[in-house]
Design a protein around this motif. Structure first.
Motif, mmCIF file in Angstrom:
data_model
loop_
_atom_site.group_PDB
_atom_site.id
_atom_site.type_symbol
_atom_site.label_atom_id
_atom_site.label_comp_id
_atom_site.label_asym_id
_atom_site.label_seq_id
_atom_site.Cartn_x
_atom_site.Cartn_y
_atom_site.Cartn_z
ATOM 1 N N ALA A 83 19.543 10.066 29.659
ATOM 2 C CA ALA A 83 19.987 10.929 28.553
ATOM 3 C C ALA A 83 18.956 12.017 28.291
ATOM 4 N N MET A 84 19.395 13.271 28.343
ATOM 5 C CA MET A 84 18.543 14.381 27.925
ATOM 6 C C MET A 84 18.758 14.587 26.433
ATOM 7 N N ILE A 85 17.677 14.825 25.677
ATOM 8 C CA ILE A 85 17.841 14.962 24.219
ATOM 9 C C ILE A 85 17.543 16.369 23.717
ATOM 10 N N MET A 95 22.571 10.351 20.316
ATOM 11 C CA MET A 95 23.355 11.407 20.955
ATOM 12 C C MET A 95 24.230 12.189 19.974
ATOM 13 N N SER A 96 24.232 11.808 18.728
ATOM 14 C CA SER A 96 25.091 12.467 17.744
ATOM 15 C C SER A 96 24.578 13.855 17.380
ATOM 16 N N MET A 137 19.491 21.717 22.685
ATOM 17 C CA MET A 137 20.160 22.286 23.853
ATOM 18 C C MET A 137 21.253 23.252 23.395
ATOM 19 N N SER A 138 21.777 24.034 24.328
ATOM 20 C CA SER A 138 22.944 24.862 24.019
ATOM 21 C C SER A 138 24.119 23.950 23.711
ATOM 22 N N ASP A 139 25.106 24.453 22.998
ATOM 23 C CA ASP A 139 26.272 23.638 22.635
ATOM 24 C C ASP A 139 26.947 23.058 23.868
ATOM 25 N N GLU A 140 27.130 23.897 24.887
ATOM 26 C CA GLU A 140 27.839 23.448 26.099
ATOM 27 C C GLU A 140 27.077 22.344 26.816
ATOM 28 N N ASN A 185 28.134 18.298 27.228
ATOM 29 C CA ASN A 185 28.230 17.671 28.553
ATOM 30 C C ASN A 185 27.334 16.444 28.649
ATOM 31 N N VAL A 186 26.128 16.551 28.085
ATOM 32 C CA VAL A 186 25.207 15.411 28.092
ATOM 33 C C VAL A 186 25.775 14.271 27.245
ATOM 34 N N GLN A 187 26.282 14.590 26.063
ATOM 35 C CA GLN A 187 26.863 13.558 25.193
ATOM 36 C C GLN A 187 28.001 12.824 25.896
#
Length: 349
Positions: free
Chosen positions: A105-107, A300-301, A319-322, A326-328
């Motif tokens: 998971a990237m945060i 992740m929320s 991070m950017s919204d996009e 994608n990560v979530q």
């Protein structure tokens, strides 16, 4: 005989219960940079749910992966925080020890600050100057020699006539890994002297830091480095942006290539020493310790890692919204890490 069997069965049941009770709490290890963010989420989980507050240990990214990859049993950590992607050799170690299902998971982002006492004059350094201050060997007159520099003015006459002393992370730290790659390797890999030494078999590596007392490994607790900078106004310290943000009344960052570390410059990549932050989860532990799923959902929320997320207030760069969405999606659908993802330093396909 029957009584003995009954007694033995009771002991086994009690032993099993004791193990279960000992591990109804999530155990998290790893990066000192990710530690404040992970600890905040852990505290929030303990306060807002039925689950116990997870135990979070600051062991450094490398140290965390060593513990995480020891095996699958519940005596090993459930989650490892990291201020850099998992390395191929760490992924291989996990697999060798039976840890074959890992969720990455990237945060968000963080910048590596090169900071000093706020009482000092502002400073603007290049990556090459930083490299020349900390490298064990440097090119002089076409040859690699032991680093002779003891003052910044010896590197460049425009820099202060001030002793070089740098408090930085140890070899187990992801911050050090990132500094070595983003500063030292970037500043030296195309140098002709290094290339010649490599061909002659005399090459010891772009990323070898001097050990003559100029660079002082200062453990995994970045707050201790901040305290040292307050006492020693000559020195500089290397640590994550979040510790700079929390201590701006005591310390200030130097510019690197003309840019200061700020949420904007780190987020858009214009600050040249920026990196991504992560945590890694053992999927097999999720069935045995239900709190892990709740922890992942919370971390992740948007409440935590969104543009207006609470972790932004303590130094995490969103991070950017996009990318965040994608990560979530990847993390909360429990996408498993593959060797190709590790090789390309990604946690999402």
């Amino acid at each position: 005989m029957k009584l003995s069997k009954i007694a033995l069965s009771a002991m086994l049941v009690l032993g099993t219960c004791s193990i279960a009770n000992a591990r109804d709490q999530i155990r998290i290890v790893g990066s000192s940079t990710v530690y404040p963010f992970s600890s905040y989420v852990a505290e929030e989980l303990g306060v807002t749910t039925k689950f116990k507050t997870p135990v979070v240990e600051s062991t450094g990214s490398g140290g965390g992966f060593k513990l995480f990859c020891q095996g699958e049993d519940l005596n090993t950590p459930d989650i490892s925080n990291a201020s850099r992607p998992m390395k191929e050799k760490e992924f291989a170690l996990c697999n060798e020890n039976g840890v074959k299902e890992i969720i990455g998971a990237m945060i968000g982002y963080d910048g590596i600050a090169f900071a000093q006492s706020s009482d000092n004059e502002d400073l603007d350094l290049t990556k090459k100057q930083l490299f020349l201050a900390v490298a064990k060997e440097i090119p002089v007159n076409g040859k690699l020699v032991a680093n002779p520099y003891t003052k910044w003015s010896q590197i460049d006459s425009s820099l202060p006539d001030r002793e070089i002393i740098i408090y930085g992370p140890p070899t187990s730290s992801g911050t050090r890994d990132a500094f070595e790659e983003l500063v030292m390797q970037a500043a030296s890999k195309n140098d002709p002297v290094y290339k010649a030494a490599q061909k002659e078999g005399k090459f010891k590596g772009y990323k070898v830091i001097r050990n003559d007392g100029v660079y002082v490994p200062s453990g995994e607790n970045d707050n201790l480095i901040v305290q040292k900078l307050e006492k020693n106004k000559v020195a500089f310290g290397i640590f994550g942006y979040s510790f700079l943000a929390e201590n701006q009344d005591k310390i200030k960052a130097s510019k690197i290539e003309g840019a200061l570390p700020t949420p904007k410059t780190i987020g858009d990549g214009s600050y040249p020493i920026s990196r991504s932050l992560y945590f890694y989860v053992k999927k097999s532990h999720m069935e045995k310790i239900p709190a892990i799923k709740a922890y992942m959902d919370l971390f992740m929320s948007d409440k935590m890692i969104g543009n207006e997320g609470v972790l932004k207030t303590i130094g995490l760069i969103p991070m950017s919204d996009e990318l965040r969405q994608n990560v979530q999606k990847s993390v909360l659908s429990y996408t498993l890490l593959t060797s190709e993802m590790v090789k390309t330093k990604k946690v999402i396909k």
